[in-house]
Design an enzyme around this catalytic site. Structure first.
Site, mmCIF file in Angstrom:
data_model
loop_
_atom_site.group_PDB
_atom_site.id
_atom_site.type_symbol
_atom_site.label_atom_id
_atom_site.label_comp_id
_atom_site.label_asym_id
_atom_site.label_seq_id
_atom_site.Cartn_x
_atom_site.Cartn_y
_atom_site.Cartn_z
ATOM 1 N N GLU A 163 -4.424 114.526 -27.125
ATOM 2 C CA GLU A 163 -3.616 114.858 -28.299
ATOM 3 C C GLU A 163 -2.830 113.614 -28.675
ATOM 4 O OE1 GLU A 163 0.241 117.198 -29.537
ATOM 5 O OE2 GLU A 163 -1.318 118.610 -28.884
ATOM 6 N N CYS A 214 4.899 115.181 -32.193
ATOM 7 C CA CYS A 214 3.596 114.817 -32.736
ATOM 8 C C CYS A 214 3.258 115.608 -34.000
ATOM 9 C CB CYS A 214 2.519 115.001 -31.677
ATOM 10 S SG CYS A 214 2.433 116.674 -30.993
#
Length: 534
Positions: free
Chosen positions: A271, A305
């Site tokens: 990720e 994120c």
């Protein structure tokens, strides 16, 4: 913005004494003869947090071997036994949450509510996989080569030892949230603690031991990525490492991790970064959209994120939305405290502050306008920066294309939904997106045209991220694989086919000419075609 006076002395929580620190140090896997140490800096006051032992590459290899030996009997335990440990951890985490929230704030600097959100996510993940993980990994029955004579099962077996490399911005959720399904799936784990936030992970490892997790099943190593991270993956020269690497961090580092994993022929779940868009359509409720934008752009001081960094607004509501967004941003309480009185806390490191200030300064110098915020606030803390709204950002400015990872959003005016989608899909990132519209059905249809792993409708980011039964991950430069949902635990297993042949073996019977067997096989193919079988 409301000012909160910064502390002038160390913000080390009063309950963290030398005895506690020594207890946590014991969970760092390293040779007792080792002497290397690491000390992070507390964002709130710039003073040292605590010195922790540092692992060597040889320590990492030994940790993997130890976890591999412990994994074999662990995988043989009934699911209920493994789940019971995870559920005990859940209860202890909720009961003792103030301790780890203090540590998260001390090490990373975020506001207390943002730290509590990590408790919410990890506890939810623990419950979900403890109760539903066995279903995700359940045996599947499929038709065999000879229907009725070939019995075939697809089963899931643990990969062995999983390597975890997690970042500083969510030191509990992004580290432990991935460990729990890996353990439940029957694996051992070796985690690399981030050098900025090792205490949070070590506290958690001690809590898992209290819940009943075997000592050698999950090891924590500490040290620079160039040493510890590389050793986790292994190399053709130094030998094999773990059996799967789970990495969360920057796209640049993720590429390196992916290349190394490819060399070792192990799977990698990555990720990575994002430059996430929020679309405000012509029929949106601008007040709700502005509130949702603030929540998803400035939570965790923008160090997330899935933070919103680009706000794409239809011209029909642009002026009204801009006014609402500026007002909502300026109403935030900024500062650093160990209570819930602050909305936006400190950045985590001087490097993050430097990026944020550079992006804002270069944009302003090139002609962008600051609508709210725009300044560092050393009067409130050494790494505090105001939540910032920019207008007039152009593609040549770094803040337009590069991930800021801080409390900065840029406004962009568009004339149609088509233009909004094109703007949302600019660049190579594709992690998360948000659409605001009163026409939820139309917004859902629009979502399929946006290149992002998650699309939130009438929410900034939390709706998708908090839906633990659904996968979370990115497209393009935002990564590979998914956490949460079925894939969040299946990725830590291998699919194994078990085929049992009954009564007669496959192939021609003894004494039958091959030509005759081929003829019978062809007749079978034609029959199955007419019967629409497979």
């Amino acid at each position: 913005m409301t000012a909160t006076v910064a502390a002038t002395t160390s913000v080390r929580p009063a309950w963290v004494d030398d005895e506690r620190l020594a207890e946590w140090d014991r969970w760092v896997f390293r040779d007792p003869a080792g002497t290397a140490t690491s000390t992070a800096t507390a964002p709130y006051d710039g003073l040292p947090t605590a010195t922790v032992p540092v692992s060597s590459a040889a320590d990492v290899a030994d940790a993997i071997a130890s976890a591999r030996a412990a994994q074999r009997p662990w995988a043989q335990l009934p699911w209920a036994n493994r789940a019971a440990i995870v559920l005990r951890f859940h209860d202890l985490l909720v009961e003792r949450q103030d301790e780890v929230i203090d540590l998260i704030q001390w090490e990373m600097g975020k506001a207390r509510f943002s730290a509590w959100q990590e408790i919410l996510q990890v506890a939810t993940i623990a419950r979900h996989y403890a109760r539903h993980g066995q279903h995700y990994l359940g045996t599947g029955k499929v038709r065999g080569a000879m229907p009725g004579l070939t019995k075939v099962r697809e089963v899931r077996v643990p990969k062995g030892v999983i390597g975890m490399i997690s970042p500083w911005n969510y030191p509990l959720y992004l580290a432990v949230g991935d460990v729990l399904p890996a353990l439940l799936a029957g694996n051992g784990v070796v985690s690399k603690a981030d050098s900025q936030t090792p205490l949070t992970l070590l506290w958690t490892r001690a809590l898992m031991a209290e819940a009943g997790l075997p000592t050698d099943l999950w090891h924590v190593v500490v040290g620079p990525g160039s040493v510890v991270g590389d050793a986790l993956i292994g190399s053709p020269e130094s030998g094999p490492g773990v059996d799967h690497i789970c990495f969360t961090g920057s796209t640049a580092t993720g590429r390196s991790v992916g290349r190394r994993a490819g060399e070792m022929l192990i799977a990698a779940s990555l990720e990575l970064g994002g430059k996430n868009p929020l679309l405000v359509l012509a029929d949106a409720d601008v007040e709700k959209a502005a509130a949702g934008c603030v929540a998803s752009a400035f939570a965790n001081t923008g160090q997330m994120c899935i933070s919103i960094e680009r706000v794409i607004v239809h011209e029909a509501v642009y002026d009204a939305f801009r006014t609402a967004l500026v007002a909502a941003t300026e109403a935030l309480t900024l500062g650093q405290t160990f209570d819930y009185s602050v909305d936006v806390g400190s950045l985590a490191s001087p490097a993050q502050l430097e990026i944020v200030t550079a992006h804002v300064a270069s944009a302003v110098e090139a002609g962008a306008t600051v609508l709210a915020g725009g300044r560092a606030r050393p009067d409130l803390g050494p790494l505090v920066h105001e939540p910032t709204v920019l207008e007039g950002v152009t593609p040549q400015m770094p803040v337009c294309q590069e991930e800021t990872f801080g409390p900065v959003v840029s406004l962009y005016r568009v004339t149609s939904e088509q233009e909004a989608v094109l703007a949302a899909n600019e660049g190579r990132y594709g992690l998360s997106a948000s659409i605001w519209s009163r026409r939820t059905g139309a917004a859902a249809a629009l979502a399929s045209r946006i290149r992002a792993g998650s699309v939130n409708i009438n929410d900034g980011a939390a709706a998708a991220a908090g839906s633990i039964e659904a996968g979370m991950g990115g497209m393009g430069d935002s990564g590979l694989g998914r956490r949460h949902g079925a894939e969040g635990i299946r990725k830590y297993t291998e699919s194994q086919t078990v085929a049992t042949q009954r009564l007669v073996p496959l192939g021609p019977p003894s004494g039958m000419a091959l030509e005759k067997f081929v003829g019978l096989g062809n007749a079978q193919l034609r029959l199955l075609r007419r019967l629409r079988v497979r």
